[in-house]
Design a protein around this motif. Structure first.
Motif, PDB file in Angstrom:
ATOM      1  N   ALA A 119       0.832  -1.208   0.000  1.00  0.00           N
ATOM      2  CA  ALA A 119       0.000   0.000   0.000  1.00  0.00           C
ATOM      3  C   ALA A 119       0.867   1.260   0.000  1.00  0.00           C
ATOM      4  O   ALA A 119       0.551   2.236  -0.679  1.00  0.00           O
ATOM      5  CB  ALA A 119      -0.940  -0.007   1.203  1.00  0.00           C
ATOM      6  N   ALA A 120       1.975   1.248   0.749  1.00  0.00           N
ATOM      7  CA  ALA A 120       2.867   2.410   0.798  1.00  0.00           C
ATOM      8  C   ALA A 120       3.519   2.646  -0.567  1.00  0.00           C
ATOM      9  O   ALA A 120       3.649   3.790  -1.020  1.00  0.00           O
ATOM     10  CB  ALA A 120       3.926   2.209   1.871  1.00  0.00           C
ATOM     11  N   LEU A 153       2.299   1.699  -3.540  1.00  0.00           N
ATOM     12  CA  LEU A 153       1.243   2.160  -4.451  1.00  0.00           C
ATOM     13  C   LEU A 153       0.928   3.631  -4.222  1.00  0.00           C
ATOM     14  O   LEU A 153       0.793   4.405  -5.175  1.00  0.00           O
ATOM     15  CB  LEU A 153      -0.017   1.313  -4.279  1.00  0.00           C
ATOM     16  N   ASN A 154       0.831   4.036  -2.964  1.00  0.00           N
ATOM     17  CA  ASN A 154       0.532   5.429  -2.631  1.00  0.00           C
ATOM     18  C   ASN A 154       1.650   6.355  -3.099  1.00  0.00           C
ATOM     19  O   ASN A 154       1.386   7.417  -3.680  1.00  0.00           O
ATOM     20  CB  ASN A 154       0.308   5.570  -1.121  1.00  0.00           C
ATOM     21  N   SER A 155       2.894   5.958  -2.887  1.00  0.00           N
ATOM     22  CA  SER A 155       4.027   6.784  -3.302  1.00  0.00           C
ATOM     23  C   SER A 155       4.070   6.951  -4.815  1.00  0.00           C
ATOM     24  O   SER A 155       4.266   8.052  -5.332  1.00  0.00           O
ATOM     25  CB  SER A 155       5.336   6.158  -2.815  1.00  0.00           C
ATOM     26  N   THR A 162       1.545   6.536  -6.969  1.00  0.00           N
ATOM     27  CA  THR A 162       0.362   7.278  -7.399  1.00  0.00           C
ATOM     28  C   THR A 162       0.550   8.778  -7.192  1.00  0.00           C
ATOM     29  O   THR A 162       0.060   9.584  -7.976  1.00  0.00           O
ATOM     30  CB  THR A 162      -0.885   6.777  -6.649  1.00  0.00           C
ATOM     31  N   ASN A 163       1.285   9.146  -6.146  1.00  0.00           N
ATOM     32  CA  ASN A 163       1.502  10.559  -5.843  1.00  0.00           C
ATOM     33  C   ASN A 163       2.751  11.131  -6.481  1.00  0.00           C
ATOM     34  O   ASN A 163       3.221  12.199  -6.111  1.00  0.00           O
ATOM     35  CB  ASN A 163       1.510  10.766  -4.330  1.00  0.00           C
ATOM     36  N   ARG A 215       1.166  -9.123  -3.450  1.00  0.00           N
ATOM     37  CA  ARG A 215       0.818  -7.704  -3.337  1.00  0.00           C
ATOM     38  C   ARG A 215       2.033  -6.818  -3.556  1.00  0.00           C
ATOM     39  O   ARG A 215       1.970  -5.796  -4.239  1.00  0.00           O
ATOM     40  CB  ARG A 215       0.188  -7.412  -1.975  1.00  0.00           C
ATOM     41  N   ALA A 244       2.815  -4.227  -6.643  1.00  0.00           N
ATOM     42  CA  ALA A 244       3.163  -2.828  -6.389  1.00  0.00           C
ATOM     43  C   ALA A 244       4.472  -2.460  -7.095  1.00  0.00           C
ATOM     44  O   ALA A 244       4.602  -1.366  -7.662  1.00  0.00           O
ATOM     45  CB  ALA A 244       3.266  -2.576  -4.886  1.00  0.00           C
ATOM     46  N   TYR A 270       3.652  -2.046 -10.676  1.00  0.00           N
ATOM     47  CA  TYR A 270       2.950  -0.769 -10.844  1.00  0.00           C
ATOM     48  C   TYR A 270       3.975   0.367 -10.928  1.00  0.00           C
ATOM     49  O   TYR A 270       3.872   1.264 -11.765  1.00  0.00           O
ATOM     50  CB  TYR A 270       1.987  -0.575  -9.671  1.00  0.00           C
TER      51      TYR A 270
END
Length: 166
Positions: free
Chosen positions: A3-4, A6-8, A10-11, A30, A34, A37
């Motif tokens: 999740a970290a 993916l968030n990084s 995406t931002n 997962r 990532a 991604y």
């Protein structure tokens, strides 16, 4: 961790330091998703090599697995992993506020800083090309190769510093 990442990505992160081992092991779907991604969005990852002498990060074209070494570039034998996909960065006897520290996690951050500088200087290169360039211009350090940012910056006849050397 997935999740970290993916968030990084995406931002807008272009370089991500992962100063720890793969949580859930290298087969964690997962985490692998990532990392893919990030690859699809041209992100370079630097990852701390494990201290048990094995590699738990996948061998990806956009990921540098980082060992730490002494300032002279030698590996701290018995404390860090070895292998073709690994690169050595300073991470021993670092000083902050009078305290000595160091390790693969710290070397991972230094390697990420090198990647960021190189990305700024060579915006024409994608993530895989950045990793390849850093590996190709790294100095021989015995069991592994030591990152050499200046050599990477000065490839193909490019000059990074216009200073005369004595």
């Amino acid at each position: 961790m997935a999740a970290a990442i993916l968030n990084s990505v995406t931002n807008g992160a272009r370089v991500i330091a992962l100063p720890f081992g793969v949580l859930g092991g290298p087969g964690d779907a997962r985490v692998m998703a990532a990392l893919q991604y990030g690859h699809d969005r041209d992100v370079v990852f630097t990852a701390a090599a494990p201290q048990n002498g094995t590699s738990d990060w996948p061998n990806l074209t956009h990921l540098l697995q980082v060992n730490h070494g002494k300032m002279d570039g030698t590996i701290n034998h018995g404390y860090t992993a070895v292998g073709d996909s690994l690169i050595l960065a300073p991470g021993r006897n670092l000083v902050a506020q009078g305290v000595y520290y160091g390790g693969n996690s710290d070397a991972c951050g230094i390697a990420a800083g090198c990647v960021a500088i190189l990305r700024e200087h060579r915006p024409d290169l994608n993530a895989s090309e950045i990793v390849t360039l850093l590996r190709r211009t790294a100095d021989d350090a015995g069991q592994t190769r030591r990152i050499n940012l200046l050599a990477a910056l000065q490839t193909e006849g490019r000059r990074f510093l216009d200073v005369e050397q004595e």
